[in-house]
Design a protein around this motif. Sequence first.
Motif, PDB file in Angstrom:
ATOM      1  N   ALA A 189       0.743  -1.250   0.017  1.00 58.55           N
ATOM      2  CA  ALA A 189      -0.076  -0.008  -0.035  1.00 58.55           C
ATOM      3  C   ALA A 189       0.874   1.254   0.028  1.00 58.55           C
ATOM      4  O   ALA A 189       0.574   2.263  -0.742  1.00 58.55           O
ATOM      5  CB  ALA A 189      -0.935   0.010   1.249  1.00 58.55           C
ATOM      6  N   GLN A 205       2.318   2.642  -3.241  1.00 57.91           N
ATOM      7  CA  GLN A 205       1.128   2.853  -4.195  1.00 57.91           C
ATOM      8  C   GLN A 205       1.079   4.573  -4.118  1.00 57.91           C
ATOM      9  O   GLN A 205       0.701   5.424  -4.876  1.00 57.91           O
ATOM     10  CB  GLN A 205      -0.162   2.641  -3.954  1.00 57.91           C
ATOM     11  CG  GLN A 205      -0.256   1.116  -4.239  1.00 57.91           C
ATOM     12  CD  GLN A 205      -1.955   0.640  -3.823  1.00 57.91           C
ATOM     13  OE1 GLN A 205      -2.785   1.466  -3.481  1.00 57.91           O
ATOM     14  NE2 GLN A 205      -2.068  -0.657  -3.847  1.00 57.91           N
ATOM     15  N   ASN A 238      -5.564   6.318   0.905  1.00 58.63           N
ATOM     16  CA  ASN A 238      -5.115   5.189   0.546  1.00 58.63           C
ATOM     17  C   ASN A 238      -5.929   4.250   1.313  1.00 58.63           C
ATOM     18  O   ASN A 238      -5.422   3.912   2.303  1.00 58.63           O
ATOM     19  CB  ASN A 238      -3.587   4.978   0.625  1.00 58.63           C
ATOM     20  CG  ASN A 238      -3.068   3.622  -0.037  1.00 58.63           C
ATOM     21  OD1 ASN A 238      -3.910   2.730  -0.037  1.00 58.63           O
ATOM     22  ND2 ASN A 238      -1.961   3.663  -0.432  1.00 58.63           N
ATOM     23  N   TYR A 268      -4.163   1.030   2.532  1.00 57.44           N
ATOM     24  CA  TYR A 268      -3.170   1.431   3.836  1.00 57.44           C
ATOM     25  C   TYR A 268      -3.872   1.475   5.101  1.00 57.44           C
ATOM     26  O   TYR A 268      -3.599   0.845   5.807  1.00 57.44           O
ATOM     27  CB  TYR A 268      -2.342   2.742   3.352  1.00 57.44           C
ATOM     28  CG  TYR A 268      -1.219   2.915   4.485  1.00 57.44           C
ATOM     29  CD1 TYR A 268      -0.232   2.455   4.653  1.00 57.44           C
ATOM     30  CD2 TYR A 268      -1.813   3.905   5.195  1.00 57.44           C
ATOM     31  CE1 TYR A 268       0.764   2.642   5.574  1.00 57.44           C
ATOM     32  CE2 TYR A 268      -0.856   4.579   6.379  1.00 57.44           C
ATOM     33  CZ  TYR A 268       0.336   3.760   6.644  1.00 57.44           C
ATOM     34  OH  TYR A 268       1.354   4.043   7.580  1.00 57.44           O
TER      35      TYR A 268
END
Length: 159
Positions: free
Chosen positions: A37, A40, A46, A49
Amino acid sequence: MSKKNLLTYQGLQKLENELQDLKVVKRKEVAQKIKEAREQGDLSENAEYDAAKDEQRDIEARIEEIEKILKNAEVVVEDEVDLDKISVGCQVRILDCEFDEELEYKIVGSTEANSLKGKISNESPVGRALIGARVGDTVNVETQAGVLQYKVLEIQRSN
């Protein structure tokens, strides 16, 4: 002084296995999810995450909970259970006097209780009433629905 957690040997094994799985497998899995995560980019929006961090928090909380249970665990040696009277580790067959129905329970510590599997806690109303009773005794259990009566039919070692 924290209270002792009564566990059967089977219950102790189950908790130790879960703790091992959480520490060895689940921690690695969630660490990998967090790493992926992070890669990214922007963490502020996110969802992967955030979900991974929530999962990590849950895993760590459960590890802490199990370690606390195990730290205060007292294992009931089921082979040494006195079958003259009901105690933790016994399998009991009782008669519900009102409904003329036979019930079978294993008396366990509160951390192992699972009424769907026939395991009742020694701290539950029924469990508390049964502890110390002998075959032939009738016990009264105070519930919100009134007083229930159970007759002890059989006490045996659980397998």
